[in-house]
Design a protein around this motif. Structure first.
Motif: not given
Length: 218
Positions: A89-108
Motif C-alpha cells: 500500500p505505501s509503495v503503491g500509493m506513491v507510485a500510483g500517484g506519480w503515474i496518475a499525475d504524469h502518465i494517466g490513471w488508465r495505465l494504473l
C-alpha cells in the motif's frame, strides 16, 4: 461484505481452487474494463468487479497456502505474504500517484494485468484441483472416524465415536450472509457519509442502528 460468504461456499463446496481461478479472471476483466471505461458509470461497475474478484481471492488464497505448503514452511510463507501486504500500500500509493499525475490513471488499471495473467496461468499448473481437495477431505474424515472407533467405547451409541462436524460440513447460512451484507453496507454508508450528512442526523443514526441490529441478527 462478500468475503465471509464466498469463503464459506468455497469450503463447503470443496471448490477453493476454482473460486481462486475465477477471482483472478474477474480481476483481469475488471482491470481492463476500468482502463477502457468511457463513462464514470462503467468505471464504477468495473471497480465493483475487481472488488468481487478480491472477495474470491482473499479467503481462498490463504486456505490454499495452508493446504499446499508443508507445515514447516507455513510460517515463512505467511510472513512473506504479510510483508508484501504491508509494504504494497505505501509503495503503491506513491507510485500510483506519480503515474496518475504524469502518465494517466488508465495505465494504473492496465499495469497489473500482465502480472495477474501470468499468475493465473501458473496457478493452473501449481494449485491442486478441487477433486483432489475433496478426495483428501473424504480420506481425512474416514481416518478420523476409524481412529475414533479404535479409541474404545465410552458410549454404546456409535454416533458418540464420530468426530465433530467440520466447518465445511455445516450448512451454508444464506439468510445470515444476506443480513451480514446488509449490515456492512449500512455501516459503510454511515461512516462514509457521516461528515456530509451530519453524525447526529437521523439517517446516519439509522444506518448505525441498522448495522448493529444486522450484526446481532447474523
Amino acid at each position: 461484505m462478500c468475503v465471509p460468504a464466498i469463503g464459506k461456499l468455497a469450503d463447503q463446496r470443496h471448490c477453493r481452487s476454482r473460486v481462486w481461478w475465477v477471482g483472478y479472471a474477474l480481476h483481469m476483466v475488471g482491470l481492463v474494463a476500468a482502463a477502457v471505461a468511457p463513462t464514470i458509470g462503467v468505471l464504477i461497475a468495473a471497480r465493483c468487479i475487481t472488488g468481487l474478484a478480491s472477495a474470491c481471492i482473499t479467503p481462498t488464497g490463504f486456505a490454499l497456502m495452508v493446504r499446499g505448503v508443508p507445515p514447516a514452511r507455513r510460517g515463512q510463507i505467511a510472513a512473506i505474504q504479510e510483508a508484501v501486504m504491508v509494504i504494497s500500500p505505501s509503495v503503491g500509493m506513491v507510485a500510483g500517484g506519480w503515474i496518475a499525475d504524469h502518465i494517466g490513471w488508465r495505465l494504473l488499471m492496465l499495469a497489473p494485468v500482465p502480472a495477474v495473467a501470468v499468475t493465473w496461468v501458473l496457478s493452473l499448473f501449481v494449485l491442486p484441483f478441487d477433486s483432489q481437495q475433496l478426495a483428501d477431505n473424504l480420506a481425512s474424515q474416514a481416518a478420523e472416524r476409524r481412529d475414533a472407533l479404535k479409541d474404545g467405547s465410552e458410549s454404546e451409541s456409535p454416533s458418540s465415536h464420530l468426530p465433530p462436524a467440520k466447518p465445511e460440513d455445516q450448512p451454508f447460512d444464506l439468510l445470515g450472509a444476506l443480513v451480514f451484507a446488509i449490515g456492512m453496507g449500512l455501516l459503510l454508508l454511515g461512516v462514509t457519509k457521516g461528515n456530509d450528512w451530519g453524525w447526529t442526523s437521523d439517517i446516519i443514526a439509522g444506518c448505525i442502528a441498522g448495522a448493529l441490529l444486522s450484526f446481532a441478527g447474523a
